[in-house]
Design an enzyme around this catalytic site. Structure first.
Site, PDB file in Angstrom:
ATOM      1  N   TYR A 168       0.834  -1.198   0.000  1.00 14.97           N
ATOM      2  CA  TYR A 168       0.000   0.000   0.000  1.00 14.97           C
ATOM      3  C   TYR A 168       0.870   1.250   0.000  1.00 14.97           C
ATOM      4  CZ  TYR A 168      -3.346   3.505   1.538  1.00 14.97           C
ATOM      5  OH  TYR A 168      -4.104   4.636   1.615  1.00 14.97           O
ATOM      6  N   ASP A 201       2.599   1.717  -3.312  1.00 16.17           N
ATOM      7  CA  ASP A 201       1.689   2.244  -4.342  1.00 16.17           C
ATOM      8  C   ASP A 201       1.430   3.733  -4.156  1.00 16.17           C
ATOM      9  OD1 ASP A 201       1.584  -0.193  -5.497  1.00 16.17           O
ATOM     10  OD2 ASP A 201      -0.349  -0.780  -4.642  1.00 16.17           O
ATOM     11  N   SER A 204      25.356 -20.670 -27.777  1.00 14.02           N
ATOM     12  CA  SER A 204      24.669 -21.651 -26.929  1.00 14.02           C
ATOM     13  C   SER A 204      25.733 -22.532 -26.273  1.00 14.02           C
ATOM     14  CB  SER A 204      23.688 -22.468 -27.752  1.00 14.02           C
ATOM     15  OG  SER A 204      24.378 -23.077 -28.807  1.00 14.02           O
ATOM     16  N   GLU A 260      26.448 -23.271 -11.839  1.00 16.14           N
ATOM     17  CA  GLU A 260      25.209 -22.494 -11.671  1.00 16.14           C
ATOM     18  C   GLU A 260      24.049 -23.334 -12.143  1.00 16.14           C
ATOM     19  OE1 GLU A 260      25.675 -19.209 -14.322  1.00 16.14           O
ATOM     20  OE2 GLU A 260      27.657 -18.778 -13.496  1.00 16.14           O
ATOM     21  N   LYS A 265      20.885 -24.108 -14.436  1.00 20.89           N
ATOM     22  CA  LYS A 265      20.494 -23.741 -15.796  1.00 20.89           C
ATOM     23  C   LYS A 265      18.999 -23.433 -15.768  1.00 20.89           C
ATOM     24  CE  LYS A 265      21.202 -25.156 -20.572  1.00 20.89           C
ATOM     25  NZ  LYS A 265      19.879 -24.853 -21.093  1.00 20.89           N
ATOM     26  N   ASP A 324      15.343 -22.367 -16.992  1.00 20.43           N
ATOM     27  CA  ASP A 324      14.618 -22.682 -18.218  1.00 20.43           C
ATOM     28  C   ASP A 324      13.649 -21.551 -18.556  1.00 20.43           C
ATOM     29  OD1 ASP A 324      14.003 -24.152 -20.396  1.00 20.43           O
ATOM     30  OD2 ASP A 324      12.740 -25.606 -19.357  1.00 20.43           O
ATOM     31  N   ARG A 344      17.654 -13.249 -27.649  1.00 22.86           N
ATOM     32  CA  ARG A 344      18.766 -13.950 -28.296  1.00 22.86           C
ATOM     33  C   ARG A 344      18.603 -13.978 -29.818  1.00 22.86           C
ATOM     34  NH1 ARG A 344      20.097 -19.067 -30.046  1.00 22.86           N
ATOM     35  NH2 ARG A 344      22.279 -19.569 -29.785  1.00 22.86           N
ATOM     36  N   GLU A 404      18.514 -14.953 -17.789  1.00 14.82           N
ATOM     37  CA  GLU A 404      17.366 -15.734 -18.219  1.00 14.82           C
ATOM     38  C   GLU A 404      16.093 -15.116 -17.635  1.00 14.82           C
ATOM     39  OE1 GLU A 404      18.359 -18.065 -20.215  1.00 14.82           O
ATOM     40  OE2 GLU A 404      16.782 -19.577 -20.374  1.00 14.82           O
ATOM     41  N   TYR A 444      23.360 -13.993 -15.411  1.00 14.30           N
ATOM     42  CA  TYR A 444      24.436 -14.968 -15.240  1.00 14.30           C
ATOM     43  C   TYR A 444      25.696 -14.694 -16.046  1.00 14.30           C
ATOM     44  CZ  TYR A 444      21.873 -16.911 -19.245  1.00 14.30           C
ATOM     45  OH  TYR A 444      21.219 -17.077 -20.421  1.00 14.30           O
ATOM     46  N   LYS A 460      22.569 -31.645 -18.397  1.00 12.05           N
ATOM     47  CA  LYS A 460      21.101 -31.608 -18.435  1.00 12.05           C
ATOM     48  C   LYS A 460      20.485 -32.742 -17.616  1.00 12.05           C
ATOM     49  CE  LYS A 460      19.147 -29.916 -22.028  1.00 12.05           C
ATOM     50  NZ  LYS A 460      18.506 -28.750 -22.603  1.00 12.05           N
ATOM     51  N   CYS A 497     -23.270 -42.161 -19.295  1.00 16.68           N
ATOM     52  CA  CYS A 497     -22.881 -41.176 -18.289  1.00 16.68           C
ATOM     53  C   CYS A 497     -22.829 -41.824 -16.901  1.00 16.68           C
ATOM     54  CB  CYS A 497     -23.879 -40.017 -18.291  1.00 16.68           C
ATOM     55  SG  CYS A 497     -23.531 -38.808 -17.005  1.00 16.68           S
ATOM     56  N   CYS A 526     -25.872 -40.152 -14.792  1.00 18.33           N
ATOM     57  CA  CYS A 526     -27.301 -40.257 -15.089  1.00 18.33           C
ATOM     58  C   CYS A 526     -27.613 -41.391 -16.062  1.00 18.33           C
ATOM     59  CB  CYS A 526     -27.830 -38.932 -15.644  1.00 18.33           C
ATOM     60  SG  CYS A 526     -27.240 -38.587 -17.299  1.00 18.33           S
ATOM     61  N   CYS A 582     -22.242 -35.947 -22.252  1.00 19.04           N
ATOM     62  CA  CYS A 582     -23.526 -36.479 -21.820  1.00 19.04           C
ATOM     63  C   CYS A 582     -24.576 -35.484 -22.305  1.00 19.04           C
ATOM     64  CB  CYS A 582     -23.579 -36.588 -20.302  1.00 19.04           C
ATOM     65  SG  CYS A 582     -25.276 -36.829 -19.733  1.00 19.04           S
ATOM     66  N   CYS A 602     -29.134 -34.426 -15.910  1.00 19.61           N
ATOM     67  CA  CYS A 602     -27.899 -34.998 -15.374  1.00 19.61           C
ATOM     68  C   CYS A 602     -27.437 -34.138 -14.193  1.00 19.61           C
ATOM     69  CB  CYS A 602     -26.866 -35.026 -16.493  1.00 19.61           C
ATOM     70  SG  CYS A 602     -25.284 -35.688 -15.989  1.00 19.61           S
TER      71      CYS A 602
END
Ligand code: IVH
Length: 678
Positions: free
Chosen positions: A35, A38, A83, A113, A115, A117, A136, A172, A235, A322, A416, A419, A434, A440
């Site tokens: 608050y 803001d 890469s 470090e 990696k 994603d 990139r 990243e 990084y 990986k 179903c 029902c 259904c 139902c």
């Protein structure tokens, strides 16, 4: 306040806001409440509005977004974005270490470090200010996404401390897991409320956090980007005059300038330590609020890096290790079938609980009959469950070696489960339904729950649980019955005191003031969301006109396509629905636009069809379309002989222009349009 005072105050507020922002988003140690934050921001924005010359491109006010990028500029990278080579096991990693030794390096250090994603980004800072953010791309050149990146709160717009005059920093951008889950929850809830089936919902859900981050970064409206709470770990540092000659030390320095650098980066001396680090994080990574798919190992010293050099695509001084997608095997207990509000059937695999990537998995959606068929699922099968970046587990395969002889195939139900009505499957859809909409129980209850929900009739004194209770007690079978409820019928029920009964009745009574557009939405016509209901309500002004509309007629309402138009026509062609509306009318619900809403509408554009093209300065496209509709005009997506006007904004498509000219359709500007409705 004069200009000098304003300038001083802007400087002070900017510094304060930047500091609190850093404490909250980078250090995770907020000192003031949201608050209070803001309030400071509002104060800054109001001074910037009064003295526009004091608005700087890196003001904290830019973080809320608002600017729209029509086309992202292509920018060539000063240093190519390469890469990394990948390794998948310990041996490959030891080979990497051997190659470094063989090159002649002895006393070298590694930095390990995580990696992350997400999407890689390159940030340029000049004199401590964020100058540019580029994706990139193909490694040589990428897109300038600076405006969107400024909305990411953990990326500093102004640096502090002793930073180099000019440098690039790379990292990243990612969508935190909890943000990803929350957005998907929201999409699902809204679509379920709007009557979409599982298949359609699945299509619209964000697929995984990486995809979500990359899609978000390329959005045109930076306000939406701001609302999606992306985050960023940095990084790598690049530049001519960096403070240190090594990676770890430079990143540590970058932390002190205000960047968010991973706290899990470690300096390690031996390949065995690197391997232990990998093992430690293989499981620990699931506790983090960011998706990771491996570890990156880098040689620390820049001289050493230079000595090792690069291959065509990647550095010889760094490599990725990986992790395999988290997978586990468990036993299928049984397949259950859920019936949604629209009658859509969702098959669910109930599994023997198994721990996977940080959570216990007990259930996995099987989506539809085709998927069960493709897996060739049998009773008691041992199955592989996997959580890629998706977070929601899925069954990837059956372990056939463990299948017991003689077990039978999982048969998709033909009736179903609620029902016992025969299920139907539409030709183009993978989902079974259904069709017993009015008999139902989950469909009846679901419809009533939608009717009372917050954005519809907003009867919060009557929750979904009570709906079920009243339905089970035989007191309500459809929305109109809710208005017949009497206090005497309620008080005897379980957990229902005098007071709750009074509240319930009062809430039901109060709902009679809900405006027409929301009543229309509350009816739960398939595919009619809140916005579409509003558009239809403003176009037709009362329920009788909607009920008598043909599909063709409905198509002229903005956003209404074939599916929606047909759905409306179908709904009102059912005698039961017409009767329901008669009853609700008699109860006093609003079935026409209020006098206020009507006063804002006109017939000025009656019988005129508009095509809207390009970007506008005084209206958003949506507001422009709304203005057409409330003034009685119709909207069409494409230019034809029936088009009366094309309202053309900036960047109108060249094809549209050609077509309009060919068909002699009048092209008008935004201002011409405003004159028409004044
Ligand atoms: S260093 C020369 N460090 O992985 C390459 N990359 O395949 C320098 N990534 O495009 C990259 N976490 O998007 C590096 N800690 C980290 C990383 C990381 C994720 C991504 C990055 C890069 C890809 C490499």
């Amino acid at each position: 306040m004069n200009f000098t005072e304003a300038k001083l105050l802007v400087g002070k507020l900017t510094a304060e806001l930047n500091e609190h922002n850093h404490k909250y988003y980078v250090l995770d140690k907020p000192e003031i409440s949201d608050y209070d934050f803001d309030k400071l921001l509002e104060q800054l924005i109001s001074i910037e509005n009064e003295f526009p010359e004091l608005l700087s491109p890196n003001s904290p006010s830019q973080r809320v977004g608002g600017a729209v990028t029509k086309e992202f500029k292509t920018v060539k990278h000063k240093y190519a974005m390469l890469s990394l080579g990948n390794t998948y096991n310990e041996n490959e990693l030891r080979d990497f270490d051997e190659r470094i030794k063989k090159a002649g390096l002895n006393a070298y250090e590694y930095v390990s470090e995580l990696k992350y994603d997400g999407v890689s980004i390159s940030l340029t800072y000049v004199n401590g200010e964020l100058r540019q953010a580029v994706t990139r791309g193909d490694g040589e050149q990428g897109d300038d996404v600076t405006t969107n990146v400024k909305t990411i709160k953990s990326i500093p717009l102004k640096l502090s401390g002793n930073y180099p005059q000019e440098f690039e920093i790379r990292g990243e951008i990612f969508m935190p897991k909890n943000v990803f889950l929350k957005i998907n929850e929201g999409i699902r809830k809204q679509m379920e409320e709007d009557g979409f089936g599982e298949e359609e919902i699945f299509e619209k859900l964000l697929k995984n956090p990486r995809n979500a981050a990359s899609g978000t970064l390329k959005m045109q409206d930076s306000k939406t980007v701001a609302s999606r709470n992306l985050d960023c770990y940095l990084y790598s540092l690049l530049g001519e005059k960096l403070p240190f000659q090594s990676h770890y030390e430079n990143l540590t320095a970058a932390k002190s300038w205000g960047f968010k650098v991973s706290p899990h980066m470690e300096k390690l001396n031996f390949i065995d330590d690197v391997i232990s680090y990998n093992e430690k994080w293989e499981t620990a990574r699931h506790q983090l609020n960011v998706e990771t798919d491996g570890v990156v190992i880098k040689v620390n010293n820049y001289e050493h890096q230079k000595f090792l050099g690069f291959t065509a695509k990647s550095p010889r001084w760094a490599i990725a290790y990986k992790y395999k997608a988290a997978s586990a095997s468990t036993v299928l207990d049984f397949v259950s079938f859920q019936v949604g509000r629209t009658g859509a059937i969702t098959p669910v695999a109930n599994l023997k609980p198994v721990f996977l990537a940080g959570t216990t998995v007990k259930r996995a959606s099987l989506h539809n009959a085709d998927i069960i068929e493709k897996l060739d699922l049998h009773e008691g099968d041992t199955v592989f469950v996997e959580k890629g970046g998706e977070i929601i587990p899925k069954i990837t395969a059956v372990d056939l070696t463990k299948r017991k002889p003689g077990v039978s195939k999982i048969i998709y139900i033909s009736h179903c489960p609620e029902c016992n009505t025969g299920l139907v499957r539409k030709e183009s859809e993978a989902i079974h339904y259904c069709p017993n909409e009015y008999g139902c129980p989950p469909q009846i209850i679901g419809n009533m729950a939608h009717f009372i929900s917050r954005k519809a009739m907003n009867i919060d004194s009557l929750g979904e649980e009570t709906i079920v209770q009243l339905y089970d007690a035989g007191l309500i079978k459809n929305c109109a019955d809710i208005y017949d409820l009497k206090k005497e019928q309620l008080v005897g029920l379980e957990r229902m005191g005098e007071k709750s009964a009074d509240n319930l009745i009062a809430g039901v009574e109060q709902s009679k003031t809900i405006p027409f557009e929301r009543v229309l939405y509350a009816l739960g016509i398939r595919h009619i969301g809140e916005t579409t209901a509003k558009k239809i309500a403003y176009s037709y002004k009362n329920i009788d006109a909607v009920m008598n509309a043909t599909a063709e007629n409905l198509l002229s309402v903005g956003d209404v396509g074939e599916v929606i138009a047909q759905s409306v026509v179908n709904f009102f062609s059912v005698e039961k629905n017409r009767k329901l509306i008669e009853r609700l009318k008699a109860k006093g619900l609003k079935f026409e636009l209020s006098a206020d809403a009507l006063a804002n509408t006109s017939e000025k554009l009656k019988d005129k069809t508009f095509v809207v093209s390009g970007v506008f300065s005084k209206f958003s496209r949506d507001d422009l379309k709304k203005a057409i509709e409330v003034n009685g005009g119709k909207i069409s997506g494409s230019i034809s002989g029936k088009t009366s006007y094309v309202v053309a904004g900036e960047n109108m498509g060249p094809e549209k222009l050609k077509k309009a000219e060919k068909l002699n359709v009048k092209i008008i500007s935004e201002d011409d349009f405003i004159k028409m409705i004044e």
